[in-house]
Motif scaffolding. Structure first.
Motif, PDB file in Angstrom:
ATOM      1  N   PHE A   1       2.203   0.246   8.691  1.00  0.00           N
ATOM      2  CA  PHE A   1       2.921  -0.687   9.555  1.00  0.00           C
ATOM      3  C   PHE A   1       2.217  -0.832  10.904  1.00  0.00           C
ATOM      4  O   PHE A   1       2.036  -1.949  11.400  1.00  0.00           O
ATOM      5  CB  PHE A   1       4.365  -0.218   9.758  1.00  0.00           C
TER       6      PHE A   1
ATOM      7  N   GLU B   1       0.469  -4.220  12.407  1.00  0.00           N
ATOM      8  CA  GLU B   1       0.801  -4.770  13.714  1.00  0.00           C
ATOM      9  C   GLU B   1      -0.437  -4.944  14.581  1.00  0.00           C
ATOM     10  O   GLU B   1      -0.592  -5.956  15.262  1.00  0.00           O
ATOM     11  CB  GLU B   1       1.808  -3.868  14.428  1.00  0.00           C
TER      12      GLU B   1
ATOM     13  N   TRP C   1      -0.552 -10.026   8.070  1.00  0.00           N
ATOM     14  CA  TRP C   1       0.789 -10.399   7.653  1.00  0.00           C
ATOM     15  C   TRP C   1       1.145  -9.821   6.289  1.00  0.00           C
ATOM     16  O   TRP C   1       2.269  -9.363   6.070  1.00  0.00           O
ATOM     17  CB  TRP C   1       0.922 -11.915   7.647  1.00  0.00           C
TER      18      TRP C   1
ATOM     19  N   HIS D   1       1.892  -6.234   6.646  1.00  0.00           N
ATOM     20  CA  HIS D   1       3.172  -6.146   7.354  1.00  0.00           C
ATOM     21  C   HIS D   1       4.339  -6.290   6.372  1.00  0.00           C
ATOM     22  O   HIS D   1       5.285  -5.501   6.393  1.00  0.00           O
ATOM     23  CB  HIS D   1       3.230  -7.234   8.424  1.00  0.00           C
ATOM     24  N   LEU D   2       4.254  -7.266   5.480  1.00  0.00           N
ATOM     25  CA  LEU D   2       5.319  -7.479   4.497  1.00  0.00           C
ATOM     26  C   LEU D   2       5.423  -6.318   3.513  1.00  0.00           C
ATOM     27  O   LEU D   2       6.520  -5.884   3.158  1.00  0.00           O
ATOM     28  CB  LEU D   2       5.101  -8.792   3.748  1.00  0.00           C
TER      29      LEU D   2
ATOM     30  N   SER E   1       4.495  -3.145   4.035  1.00  0.00           N
ATOM     31  CA  SER E   1       5.038  -1.953   4.695  1.00  0.00           C
ATOM     32  C   SER E   1       6.523  -2.122   5.010  1.00  0.00           C
ATOM     33  O   SER E   1       7.290  -1.156   4.906  1.00  0.00           O
ATOM     34  CB  SER E   1       4.234  -1.613   5.952  1.00  0.00           C
ATOM     35  N   LEU E   2       6.949  -3.321   5.366  1.00  0.00           N
ATOM     36  CA  LEU E   2       8.384  -3.539   5.590  1.00  0.00           C
ATOM     37  C   LEU E   2       9.188  -3.376   4.304  1.00  0.00           C
ATOM     38  O   LEU E   2      10.277  -2.796   4.317  1.00  0.00           O
ATOM     39  CB  LEU E   2       8.636  -4.932   6.172  1.00  0.00           C
ATOM     40  N   SER E   3       8.649  -3.854   3.189  1.00  0.00           N
ATOM     41  CA  SER E   3       9.369  -3.695   1.921  1.00  0.00           C
ATOM     42  C   SER E   3       9.450  -2.222   1.532  1.00  0.00           C
ATOM     43  O   SER E   3      10.442  -1.784   0.945  1.00  0.00           O
ATOM     44  CB  SER E   3       8.716  -4.520   0.815  1.00  0.00           C
ATOM     45  N   GLN E   4       8.426  -1.437   1.868  1.00  0.00           N
ATOM     46  CA  GLN E   4       8.480  -0.005   1.598  1.00  0.00           C
ATOM     47  C   GLN E   4       9.466   0.701   2.529  1.00  0.00           C
ATOM     48  O   GLN E   4      10.067   1.703   2.164  1.00  0.00           O
ATOM     49  CB  GLN E   4       7.084   0.610   1.740  1.00  0.00           C
ATOM     50  N   MET E   5       9.628   0.170   3.738  1.00  0.00           N
ATOM     51  CA  MET E   5      10.568   0.763   4.691  1.00  0.00           C
ATOM     52  C   MET E   5      12.022   0.470   4.326  1.00  0.00           C
ATOM     53  O   MET E   5      12.913   1.237   4.700  1.00  0.00           O
ATOM     54  CB  MET E   5      10.309   0.234   6.103  1.00  0.00           C
ATOM     55  N   LEU E   6      12.281  -0.607   3.631  1.00  0.00           N
ATOM     56  CA  LEU E   6      13.654  -0.970   3.291  1.00  0.00           C
ATOM     57  C   LEU E   6      14.361   0.136   2.525  1.00  0.00           C
ATOM     58  O   LEU E   6      15.548   0.386   2.734  1.00  0.00           O
ATOM     59  CB  LEU E   6      13.681  -2.268   2.496  1.00  0.00           C
TER      60      LEU E   6
END
Length: 137
Positions: free
Chosen positions: A102, A106, A111, A114-115, A117-122
């Motif tokens: 992530f 950043e 991008w 970013h997507l 890593s965000l999906s893994q963070m969910l």
């Protein structure tokens, strides 16, 4: 005092540094568990790449690197199946790697990363949310 600040979210840089150092130490311990020939061949590959003798293919890399990844994955599965503590630490290293991805996304404005890593963070956010719901009710 530093740990108190890290736990309350006031010392972000110190906390990230502590997580990165802990994850690095755990990764080194995992790599030490792998056979010596695999590590030696990986060192040889590294030195040949640094000297410009060899390059990594676009088709997934050399066989030694693939073998190392396979044996590391097998070791992680074995440790996860046989030890709850090892499962916890491997999960910890996974989430530190997600945080590293992530931060990389950043800083490089990537991008797609970013997507990912965000999906893994969910998954982590959902677990934390459910944990807090259990505390409240």
């Amino acid at each position: 005092l530093s740990v108190t600040h890290m736990m309350t979210g006031k010392a972000y840089a110190k906390a990230m540094r502590a997580h990165l150092l802990t994850e690095s130490a755990l990764t080194i311990k995992l790599l030490e568990s792998i056979d010596e020939d695999g590590i030696r061949s990986l060192e040889d590959l590294f030195h040949s790449i640094m000297n410009g003798i060899s390059k990594i293919d676009n088709e997934g890399g050399p066989g030694d690197l693939i073998k190392l990844e396979e044996s590391l994955s097998a070791l992680k599965i074995h440790l996860t199946d046989h030890s709850r503590t090892a499962r916890l630490w491997l999960q910890y290293t996974y989430y530190v790697n997600v945080a590293k991805n992530f931060v990389r996304a950043e800083r490089t404005s990537d991008w797609n990363l970013h997507l990912v890593s965000l999906s893994q963070m969910l998954n982590l956010f959902a677990k934390i949310f459910c944990y807090f719901l259990e505390i409240i009710y």
